[in-house]
Scaffold this active site. Structure first.
Site, PDB file in Angstrom:
ATOM      1  N   TYR A  53      32.465  41.040  36.529  1.00 32.49           N
ATOM      2  CA  TYR A  53      33.303  41.926  37.354  1.00 32.49           C
ATOM      3  C   TYR A  53      33.060  43.392  36.977  1.00 32.49           C
ATOM      4  CZ  TYR A  53      37.448  44.202  39.292  1.00 32.49           C
ATOM      5  OH  TYR A  53      38.295  45.049  39.974  1.00 32.49           O
ATOM      6  N   LYS A  85      31.274  46.406  39.090  1.00 29.01           N
ATOM      7  CA  LYS A  85      32.035  47.613  39.428  1.00 29.01           C
ATOM      8  C   LYS A  85      31.381  48.869  38.856  1.00 29.01           C
ATOM      9  CE  LYS A  85      35.570  46.072  41.845  1.00 29.01           C
ATOM     10  NZ  LYS A  85      35.835  46.535  43.235  1.00 29.01           N
TER      11      LYS A  85
END
Length: 264
Positions: free
Chosen positions: A172, A176
């Site tokens: 994640y 990002k």
């Protein structure tokens, strides 16, 4: 010289928002509509898209187009963009907000699970940008706002999460962080085409079901300099700023709206 009211006005602008009716997407969509933009509300939950479209149209008198969008599918993206252009003939503002992912630890995560998290962050941001950017180049203007995360800037602190089950997986934050770099790349390579690109990195904005875990929320609050978690509506001002002429000389920037989380 424009007044502040004129600088923040999005009248006659068209904004395309992915994940438009979700937890943070709803506040983002409301901010743009309140500033006068017509909005394409794109996301997987078409019923929520329709409800939000009706609400915003009635409240702010703008045109709202609810459209089903599966950001994992190139065909779905193509169809959604075509519907938006058929309705409005242009896209002035693109908000890459939607995401999806997978869970797991580095030592036990399969290649497939790793790739799902990367696909649901940076890859889907690329796909939607890749589909809309050519139209912005043709029209000689555009504004792209990519939604990253505080975990695109810093790592999750495992001491905060304990056994809450809320800890973010490694893919994640990697995805990002890539979104922040991709934003800078767009800004540097397309600025002369009249296109700005900026990133917004939200901090702790727990969903309603997570707010029910009082112990975990207290852990988040204690970590933050402001001593609390965020409310979705606290993104509205930042989005209005980045989407409007109030930020006309700002590009390639990552704006953290995190209560100071990344300032430690």
């Amino acid at each position: 010289m424009k007044s502040l009211q004129e600088l923040f006005s999005l009248e006659n602008k068209v904004a395309f928002i992915s994940g438009a009716s979700g937890h943070l997407g709803s506040a983002i969509s409301e901010s743009l509509a309140e500033c006068g933009a017509n909005v394409v509300l794109a996301g997987r939950n078409q019923e929520n898209n329709k409800r939000l479209a009706e609400k915003l149209a009635n409240q702010f008198g703008v045109i709202c187009l609810p459209v089903y969008l599966d950001i994992s599918s190139r065909d779905s993206i193509t169809n959604c963009v075509e519907l938006a252009l058929k309705e409005f003939e242009k896209v002035d503002i693109l908000i890459n907000n939607a995401s999806y992912g997978s869970t797991g630890k580095i030592e036990s995560m399969s290649d497939k699970d790793w790739e799902i998290g990367i696909d649901g962050t940076i890859n889907q941001t690329f796909r939607l940008t890749n589909s809309i950017l050519p139209y912005m180049v043709t029209q000689g203007s555009g504004n792209i706002i990519n939604i990253s995360s505080m975990y695109g800037v810093v790592s999750p602190n495992p001491e905060i999460y304990g056994d809450s089950g809320q800890n973010n997986p490694p893919n994640y934050g990697v995805g990002k962080a890539a979104i922040i770099q991709f934003t800078k790349y767009i800004a540097c390579h397309y600025g002369k085409e009249g296109i700005r690109a900026n990133c917004l990195s939200p901090g702790p904005f727990p969903k309603p079901e997570v707010l029910e875990n009082g112990e975990f929320i207290n852990q988040l609050a204690c970590k933050n300099p402001l001593g609390r978690v965020g409310r979705p509506e606290e993104l509205k001002g930042a989005i209005a700023y980045l989407a409007s002429d109030a930020s006309s000389f700002v590009t390639g920037h990552n704006l953290s709206v995190d209560g100071g989380w990344t300032a430690w």
